[in-house]
Design a protein around this motif. Structure first.
Motif, mmCIF file in Angstrom:
data_model
loop_
_atom_site.group_PDB
_atom_site.id
_atom_site.type_symbol
_atom_site.label_atom_id
_atom_site.label_comp_id
_atom_site.label_asym_id
_atom_site.label_seq_id
_atom_site.Cartn_x
_atom_site.Cartn_y
_atom_site.Cartn_z
ATOM 1 N N GLU A 83 -7.495 3.060 10.401
ATOM 2 C CA GLU A 83 -8.478 2.131 10.267
ATOM 3 C C GLU A 83 -7.860 1.033 9.281
ATOM 4 O O GLU A 83 -8.169 -0.276 9.512
ATOM 5 C CB GLU A 83 -9.995 2.507 10.003
ATOM 6 C CG GLU A 83 -10.874 2.817 11.120
ATOM 7 C CD GLU A 83 -11.988 3.263 10.549
ATOM 8 O OE1 GLU A 83 -12.555 4.228 11.394
ATOM 9 O OE2 GLU A 83 -12.599 3.201 9.369
ATOM 10 N N ALA A 84 -7.593 1.495 8.050
ATOM 11 C CA ALA A 84 -7.495 0.524 6.967
ATOM 12 C C ALA A 84 -5.944 0.155 6.922
ATOM 13 O O ALA A 84 -5.469 -0.485 5.862
ATOM 14 C CB ALA A 84 -7.616 1.581 5.774
ATOM 15 N N GLY A 85 -5.213 0.458 8.186
ATOM 16 C CA GLY A 85 -4.036 -0.294 8.169
ATOM 17 C C GLY A 85 -2.851 0.624 7.161
ATOM 18 O O GLY A 85 -1.783 -0.049 6.914
ATOM 19 N N ILE A 86 -3.254 1.694 6.750
ATOM 20 C CA ILE A 86 -2.262 2.595 5.822
ATOM 21 C C ILE A 86 -1.335 3.260 6.565
ATOM 22 O O ILE A 86 -1.654 3.774 7.764
ATOM 23 C CB ILE A 86 -3.144 3.675 5.001
ATOM 24 C CG1 ILE A 86 -4.082 2.979 4.318
ATOM 25 C CG2 ILE A 86 -1.857 4.543 4.312
ATOM 26 C CD1 ILE A 86 -3.487 2.261 3.021
ATOM 27 N N LEU B 172 -8.267 6.778 -0.232
ATOM 28 C CA LEU B 172 -7.932 5.454 0.573
ATOM 29 C C LEU B 172 -7.844 4.454 -0.599
ATOM 30 O O LEU B 172 -6.948 3.707 -0.512
ATOM 31 C CB LEU B 172 -9.195 5.411 1.385
ATOM 32 C CG LEU B 172 -8.938 4.096 2.211
ATOM 33 C CD1 LEU B 172 -7.686 4.190 3.054
ATOM 34 C CD2 LEU B 172 -10.086 3.807 3.074
ATOM 35 N N ALA B 173 -8.703 4.606 -1.653
ATOM 36 C CA ALA B 173 -8.381 3.987 -2.884
ATOM 37 C C ALA B 173 -7.135 4.046 -3.282
ATOM 38 O O ALA B 173 -6.393 2.830 -3.724
ATOM 39 C CB ALA B 173 -9.603 3.978 -3.856
ATOM 40 N N ARG C 21 -9.443 7.368 9.153
ATOM 41 C CA ARG C 21 -9.842 6.222 8.146
ATOM 42 C C ARG C 21 -8.614 5.630 7.430
ATOM 43 O O ARG C 21 -8.824 4.208 7.418
ATOM 44 C CB ARG C 21 -10.501 6.914 6.879
ATOM 45 C CG ARG C 21 -11.154 6.425 5.871
ATOM 46 C CD ARG C 21 -12.552 5.916 6.245
ATOM 47 N NE ARG C 21 -13.114 4.793 5.535
ATOM 48 C CZ ARG C 21 -12.828 3.654 5.383
ATOM 49 N NH1 ARG C 21 -12.138 3.073 6.185
ATOM 50 N NH2 ARG C 21 -13.443 2.597 4.523
ATOM 51 N N CYS C 22 -7.676 6.148 7.201
ATOM 52 C CA CYS C 22 -6.066 5.505 6.897
ATOM 53 C C CYS C 22 -5.747 4.554 8.046
ATOM 54 O O CYS C 22 -5.326 3.477 7.885
ATOM 55 C CB CYS C 22 -5.358 6.394 6.511
ATOM 56 S SG CYS C 22 -5.702 7.232 4.938
ATOM 57 N N GLU D 279 -12.608 8.640 0.927
ATOM 58 C CA GLU D 279 -12.546 7.198 0.377
ATOM 59 C C GLU D 279 -11.854 6.953 -1.089
ATOM 60 O O GLU D 279 -11.302 5.958 -1.146
ATOM 61 C CB GLU D 279 -13.799 6.646 -0.028
ATOM 62 C CG GLU D 279 -14.939 6.619 1.380
ATOM 63 C CD GLU D 279 -14.584 5.809 2.258
ATOM 64 O OE1 GLU D 279 -13.899 4.564 1.962
ATOM 65 O OE2 GLU D 279 -14.203 6.363 3.576
ATOM 66 N N THR E 84 1.052 -0.880 0.070
ATOM 67 C CA THR E 84 0.039 -0.053 -0.043
ATOM 68 C C THR E 84 0.690 1.297 0.091
ATOM 69 O O THR E 84 1.995 1.160 0.362
ATOM 70 C CB THR E 84 -0.876 0.092 1.072
ATOM 71 O OG1 THR E 84 0.042 0.081 2.355
ATOM 72 C CG2 THR E 84 -1.773 -0.967 1.384
ATOM 73 N N LEU F 205 -4.671 2.160 -1.145
ATOM 74 C CA LEU F 205 -4.683 0.690 -1.225
ATOM 75 C C LEU F 205 -4.002 0.151 -2.567
ATOM 76 O O LEU F 205 -3.709 -1.001 -2.597
ATOM 77 C CB LEU F 205 -6.018 0.300 -0.980
ATOM 78 C CG LEU F 205 -6.734 0.583 0.249
ATOM 79 C CD1 LEU F 205 -8.041 0.496 0.470
ATOM 80 C CD2 LEU F 205 -5.645 -0.291 1.414
#
Ligand code: SAM
Length: 291
Positions: free
Chosen positions: A112-115, A79-80, A109-110, A76, A12, A83
């Motif tokens: 949470e998504a593990g970024i 984030l995409a 948000r990042c 969002e 990522t 990712l």
């Protein structure tokens, strides 16, 4: 030295929170400039504003807007991108993203998504103003913008009135006078205040004085520019009396020649005690003489 992840190698991308100048374009780090050049995309609060910085430093990275009104949806999309393995830098119009600026939601948000999220530190008006204020810097509290409505502003100030740390506020120029008036009403005109205006810019001004003096300075002409207001800590609550009732009676007896009854009245008033209580204490002091 921290080695930066190379773009596209990790699964990522990385979200960089990049601080930019609060006025003077020279106030940007070499690392910030490199990151802004190397990432795939820069998300900016106002792309037109950030283009000035980009053209000054010859940065040609694509810009996209991310501001308080589109942060949820745009988050969002960003984030995409992350990712997919492409790195993104987030910048605001001035200073550090997320500090009274968009960024917090995207950051959460990042996370949470593990970024991976990496800060690229630099200017922020709160620290810049505090550092030169002359007010205590060991403990401070940042309050952001006070409410625009008077009643809400007064209520917030009342909650902070006894604060023993230096207080730092952001303020709009057209509200400065009203805010200073409210501060004087709640905290008293003798509270120390600093008004830091147009920091790092051509018309930089640092006003230091009491709230009464600040009101005098800023009520005469229309105030312009960007402003940080700081208040000194509340004066500490009066210390406990260092002498006892009997010690006070004896001292006043030596210093004044007052009668026992007069001494009792005076000490009762000074200590905030009932007269008969002080009179009883005085009975064990024959040196005070008769009534
Ligand atoms: N993110 C920014 C930071 O890190 O300082 C703050 C953004 S906030 C939307 C903008 C407010 O910051 C202004 O209204 C003002 O109160 C303060 N500010 C920004 N630049 C300033 C400057 N050069 N001088 C004084 N205050 C400034």
């Amino acid at each position: 030295m921290r080695s930066e992840p190379v773009e596209g190698v990790g699964a990522t991308g990385v979200l960089y929170l990049v601080s930019t100048p609060i006025g003077n374009l020279e106030d940007i780090t070499l690392r910030a400039l490199r990151i802004l050049k190397e990432v795939s995309l820069v998300a900016a609060e106002d792309t037109r504003h950030s283009r000035k910085l980009f053209s000054h430093y010859g940065i040609s990275t694509p810009l996209t807007s991310c501001h308080q009104h589109n942060e949820a949806g745009k988050g969002e999309q960003l984030l995409a991108t992350l990712l997919e393995g492409r790195s993104v830098a987030l910048i605001s119009d001035a200073g550090t993203p997320g500090i009274a600026d968009p960024g917090y939601r995207l950051l959460c948000r990042c996370l949470e998504a593990g970024i991976e999220v990496v800060p690229i530190p630099g200017p922020s008006a709160v620290i810049t103003a505090l550092s030169v204020s002359g007010l205590p810097t060991d403990r401070f509290t940042f309050e952001g913008f006070l409410p625009a409505k008077k009643q809400a502003r007064l209520a917030q100030l009342a909650a902070l009135q006894q604060e023993s740390r230096t207080l730092v506020f952001y303020e709009a120029p057209h509200r400065l006078l009203a805010t200073l008036k409210d501060m004087a009403e709640v905290c008293g005109e003798s509270r120390l205040a600093v008004v830091a205006r147009e920091l790092t810019k051509m018309h930089e001004e640092l006003f230091r004085g009491t709230l009464a003096e600040a009101l005098e300075r800023f009520s005469s002409a229309r105030v312009r520019g960007e402003i940080v207001v700081l208040l000194g800590p509340a004066p500490s609550i009066e210390e406990e009396p260092t002498e006892t009732v009997q010690e006070a009676l004896l001292r006043l007896h030596r210093e004044t020649g007052l009668t026992r009854r007069q001494l009792v009245k005076r000490v009762a008033k000074d200590f905030g005690l009932p007269g008969d209580e002080v009179y009883r204490e005085s009975l064990s002091l024959p040196e005070l003489g008769k009534d």
